[in-house]
Enzyme design. Sequence first.
Site, PDB file in Angstrom:
ATOM      1  N   ARG A 226      47.275  37.617  47.030  1.00 45.52           N
ATOM      2  CA  ARG A 226      46.049  36.796  47.042  1.00 45.52           C
ATOM      3  C   ARG A 226      46.215  35.514  47.871  1.00 45.52           C
ATOM      4  NH1 ARG A 226      44.753  40.954  44.767  1.00 45.52           N
ATOM      5  NH2 ARG A 226      43.204  41.113  43.109  1.00 45.52           N
TER       6      ARG A 226
ATOM      7  N   SER B  70      38.331  38.305  39.231  1.00 40.38           N
ATOM      8  CA  SER B  70      39.413  37.578  38.549  1.00 40.38           C
ATOM      9  C   SER B  70      39.331  36.096  38.896  1.00 40.38           C
ATOM     10  CB  SER B  70      40.774  38.092  39.002  1.00 40.38           C
ATOM     11  OG  SER B  70      40.904  39.457  38.747  1.00 40.38           O
TER      12      SER B  70
ATOM     13  N   GLU C 263      42.018  31.668  41.375  1.00 40.05           N
ATOM     14  CA  GLU C 263      42.008  32.593  42.510  1.00 40.05           C
ATOM     15  C   GLU C 263      40.919  32.241  43.533  1.00 40.05           C
ATOM     16  OE1 GLU C 263      40.644  36.068  43.954  1.00 40.05           O
ATOM     17  OE2 GLU C 263      41.710  37.257  42.463  1.00 40.05           O
TER      18      GLU C 263
END
Length: 337
Positions: free
Chosen positions: A161, A234, A330
């Site tokens: 990520r 998320s 995130e």
Amino acid sequence: MKQLPTTKLKDHNSFSVAANCQRLFVLEHLQDLAQLTQTPLHKPMMLGAGTNILFATDYPGDIILNRLQGRQIIDATDKHAYVRIQAGNNWHESVIWILEQGLSGIENLALIPGTVGAAPIQNIGAYGVELSDTLELVEAWDRKHMRAVMLKANDCQLSYRDSIFRQQADRFWILNITLKLSRKPRLRLGYSGLKQKLDSMGIANPLPGDVAAAVCSLRREKLPDPTLLPNVGSFFKNPIIDNTHLQQLLQNYPELPHWGQGDASSKISAAWLIEKCGYKGYRKGAAGISDQHALILVNHGSASGIDLWKLAKEIQNAVQLEFKLSLQAEPRIIHSS
Ligand code: EPU
């Protein structure tokens, strides 16, 4: 390039929070890039579908919506095909188009919300596959040097990520990506639940399209649909900790889900940590945590960006207190401090 007669961002973020920017532009054709780069802009930010951003405040600058369209196979060998996709395409539609061309490699990434241009920024990943597995090139406008650049995947600093595009936010405007895809299926069915889903669908010898269908089914079961219950997927990354630390945690919490990273570290489930702190299905006003999946912050209707950001901080504090672990957000967070 055109300027929209509004500065409102509510329809341009999947959290559906009200926020404004200074000016809102749309980039639809590559030939308009020259005009865009010559326009005096204030803190310009390029945005795709806004599926990985939280506007906790207004954006104090100009936003350009990337709507560049087009997809083509640019080269092929016996085993592979190289596909170039413009950044403004919808990601999932592009996955389906690639399957229709008889190519495989990104079927596990079906149904991820957002645009193609956003995919390298956080190196999207799901069901055992990351974009970095197939990414070959990224073409971008480099605002630091005011020129178009071709970045090889190796130069994009892709990790879990993360990427150069995230680390140097707003330096690069992603224009298109090139993927290297397989002409013969190379399926990845190792992620927990994927093989079982295919079995339950009665599919013993899956094709790439079957894997995409199984992934879509798993996502629909596990994750709230952002068009029905606004969210950005998320909200926190799964923490990666060293194995000594993991062993200490497992003494107190033997059921903590964890995945070895092939070195001396392991990824642990942020959803599990949050659920353990009692937050699954929790709600504070209109800001909440999904009752389907503890990693998903949701807007039940009228939550503001700051309501969601306060809830996120409350969760970070609770996890810190209980497990002495810090959860990293995130999505990109726009806030004043
Ligand atoms: N779990 C809980 N409580 C929950 C949900 C999950 O305890 O409410 C535990 C389960 O034990 C499960 C484990 O967490 O075994 C992992 O759950 P899941 O398979 O749903 O994956 P995840 O680690 O929570 C990651 C990605 C998702 C991706 C899935 C599937 C991150 C931050 N998220 O979630 O990506 O779809 O794996 O590969 O890595 C996204 O980035 O927006 C996203 C949805």
